[in-house]
Design an enzyme around this catalytic site. Structure first.
Site, PDB file in Angstrom:
ATOM      1  N   CYS A 169       0.872  -1.184   0.000  1.00 26.82           N
ATOM      2  CA  CYS A 169       0.000   0.000   0.000  1.00 26.82           C
ATOM      3  C   CYS A 169       0.903   1.227   0.000  1.00 26.82           C
ATOM      4  O   CYS A 169       1.573   1.517   1.001  1.00 26.82           O
ATOM      5  CB  CYS A 169      -0.917   0.007   1.220  1.00 26.82           C
ATOM      6  SG  CYS A 169      -1.973   1.471   1.275  1.00 26.82           S
ATOM      7  N   HIS A 228      -1.926  -4.955 -10.472  1.00 33.99           N
ATOM      8  CA  HIS A 228      -2.686  -3.854 -11.089  1.00 33.99           C
ATOM      9  C   HIS A 228      -2.918  -4.129 -12.568  1.00 33.99           C
ATOM     10  O   HIS A 228      -2.032  -4.650 -13.260  1.00 33.99           O
ATOM     11  CB  HIS A 228      -1.919  -2.538 -10.964  1.00 33.99           C
ATOM     12  CG  HIS A 228      -1.891  -2.004  -9.571  1.00 33.99           C
ATOM     13  ND1 HIS A 228      -2.802  -1.087  -9.109  1.00 33.99           N
ATOM     14  CD2 HIS A 228      -1.087  -2.289  -8.528  1.00 33.99           C
ATOM     15  CE1 HIS A 228      -2.547  -0.810  -7.833  1.00 33.99           C
ATOM     16  NE2 HIS A 228      -1.501  -1.534  -7.459  1.00 33.99           N
ATOM     17  N   GLU A 262     -10.003  -0.003  -6.095  1.00 34.41           N
ATOM     18  CA  GLU A 262      -9.063  -0.861  -5.359  1.00 34.41           C
ATOM     19  C   GLU A 262      -9.672  -2.209  -4.999  1.00 34.41           C
ATOM     20  O   GLU A 262     -10.807  -2.268  -4.501  1.00 34.41           O
ATOM     21  CB  GLU A 262      -8.627  -0.168  -4.071  1.00 34.41           C
ATOM     22  CG  GLU A 262      -7.613   0.915  -4.280  1.00 34.41           C
ATOM     23  CD  GLU A 262      -6.957   1.313  -2.960  1.00 34.41           C
ATOM     24  OE1 GLU A 262      -6.839   0.464  -2.064  1.00 34.41           O
ATOM     25  OE2 GLU A 262      -6.590   2.497  -2.852  1.00 34.41           O
ATOM     26  N   CYS A 273      -4.590   6.034  -4.742  1.00 35.10           N
ATOM     27  CA  CYS A 273      -3.944   4.735  -4.544  1.00 35.10           C
ATOM     28  C   CYS A 273      -2.488   4.895  -4.966  1.00 35.10           C
ATOM     29  O   CYS A 273      -2.193   5.133  -6.146  1.00 35.10           O
ATOM     30  CB  CYS A 273      -4.645   3.672  -5.390  1.00 35.10           C
ATOM     31  SG  CYS A 273      -3.855   2.056  -5.282  1.00 35.10           S
ATOM     32  N   GLY A 293      -1.293   2.196  -7.243  1.00 30.96           N
ATOM     33  CA  GLY A 293      -1.959   2.404  -8.539  1.00 30.96           C
ATOM     34  C   GLY A 293      -1.236   3.470  -9.348  1.00 30.96           C
ATOM     35  O   GLY A 293      -1.036   3.328 -10.565  1.00 30.96           O
TER      36      GLY A 293
HETATM   37  N1  LIG Z   1      -6.239  -2.359  -2.379  1.00 31.28           N
HETATM   38  C1  LIG Z   1      -4.838  -2.681  -2.523  1.00 31.28           C
HETATM   39  C2  LIG Z   1      -4.046  -2.362  -1.293  1.00 31.28           C
HETATM   40  C3  LIG Z   1      -4.054  -0.896  -0.916  1.00 31.28           C
HETATM   41  C4  LIG Z   1      -3.411   0.023  -1.969  1.00 31.28           C
HETATM   42  C5  LIG Z   1      -3.275   1.416  -1.438  1.00 31.28           C
HETATM   43  N2  LIG Z   1      -4.424   2.140  -1.140  1.00 31.28           N
HETATM   44  C6  LIG Z   1      -2.156   2.221  -2.037  1.00 31.28           C
HETATM   45  O1  LIG Z   1      -2.070   3.415  -1.730  1.00 31.28           O
HETATM   46  O2  LIG Z   1      -1.309   1.661  -2.724  1.00 31.28           O
HETATM   47  C7  LIG Z   1      -4.672  -4.174  -2.853  1.00 31.28           C
HETATM   48  O3  LIG Z   1      -5.585  -4.969  -2.536  1.00 31.28           O
HETATM   49  O4  LIG Z   1      -3.647  -4.548  -3.407  1.00 31.28           O
END
Ligand SMILES: N[C@@H](CCC[C@H](N)C(=O)O)C(=O)O
Length: 277
Positions: free
Chosen positions: A74, A151, A200, A209, A212
């Site tokens: 994250c 991703h 997400e 994110c 992301g």
């Molecule tokens: N939802 C993501 C984990 C969290 C990502 C985050 N909010 C960020 O800032 O990178 C997953 O399930 O991989």
């Protein structure tokens, strides 16, 4: 015993941070994370972050999505705990050892090196991840990148015109992605600028994110659409992403502490016992 927490965010992607580095806490499981993350009956967050002692780094960061799934990386939370630590930190995660340090523009994090092999994303079967022969309505020809977590990135004319509430969960849970996937829709606006929205995995549409932004910038760089340093503007604000010559991704942006508080673990069905120190 009440448990103390710090509520933090990175560009509006918000976290409950629990610190078990020096004092053991009752075990946090998926059910406890979901209960605490609930915005109506809990504290509310996109991700719950648990800090524990580490033998590899200065501390270990465990990451639970709002749906209770424990995940590898994250980006925004890494900046947030970097701020909490107050000095350069080596942070052990399931996705690898990350380095966070204060910088002129917030916190900079060395996020590791991107992976592009289909089985490292992972996908369910072999495919060219640079230009995937798949599509969901107007979202076609994506690129897949793993930056610690998985991703998929679609380049579109206007990310805000995409019905993410419908397409996000459809793509996140498609059988092509055995570990589910984070869904990015992005527009390139200049050689050094992009706009991005992210659905997400395990949390839905968030204001920002960090991983992301990293994955999307790398995807655009791989396709030759942008230079190796780019500002990625999310609904919550901008992050600067650089892909160094040694392949390390560096993310820079703000992190903020919102407030501190405490809760009774019994209210969240947390069993007695200890995790962490
Ligand atoms: N939802 C993501 C984990 C969290 C990502 C985050 N909010 C960020 O800032 O990178 C997953 O399930 O991989």
């Amino acid at each position: 015993m009440r448990i103390e927490f710090t509520k933090m965010h990175g560009l509006g992607n918000d976290f409950i941070v629990l610190d078990a580095r020096e004092r053991a806490l009752p075990p946090i499981d998926s059910a406890a994370a979901t209960a605490l993350a609930d915005r109506h009956t809990g504290i509310g967050c996109d991700q719950l972050i648990l800090l524990e002692p580490s033998t590899e780094g200065d501390f270990r960061m465990r990451i639970f999505n709002a749906d209770g799934s424990e995940v590898e990386a994250c980006g925004n939370a890494t900046r947030a705990v970097g701020l909490l630590h107050g000095r350069p930190a080596r942070i052990e995660t399931l996705g690898g050892l990350l380095h966070a340090s204060p910088s002129d523009n917030g916190i900079s994090v060395e996020m590791g090196k991107p992976r592009f092999d289909w089985d490292r994303i992972p996908l369910a079967y072999a495919m060219d991840t640079h230009s995937m022969p798949v599509g969901w309505d107007e979202l076609t020809d994506p690129i897949a990148v793993n930056v610690g977590n998985p991703h998929v990135i679609f380049f579109v004319a206007d990310p805000y015109a995409v019905d993410m509430d419908r397409l996000g969960p459809l793509i996140e849970t498609d059988p092509l992605f055995p570990e589910r996937i984070n869904v990015n829709v992005a527009a390139v606006t200049a050689r050094d600028a992009m706009t991005l929205r992210v659905w997400e995995r395990g949390a839905g549409l968030t204001r920002a994110c960090g991983t992301g932004a990293c994955a999307t910038a790398i995807g655009a760089m791989k396709r030759g659409l942008v230079d190796r340093r780019v500002t990625v503007t999310l609904p919550g604000g901008p992050l600067v992403i650089e892909w160094r010559e040694d392949s390390e991704i560096v993310m820079t942006g703000p992190a903020t502490e919102s407030f501190r508080g405490s809760f009774d673990p019994a209210d969240y069905g947390m069993p007695a016992g200890g995790t962490g120190a």
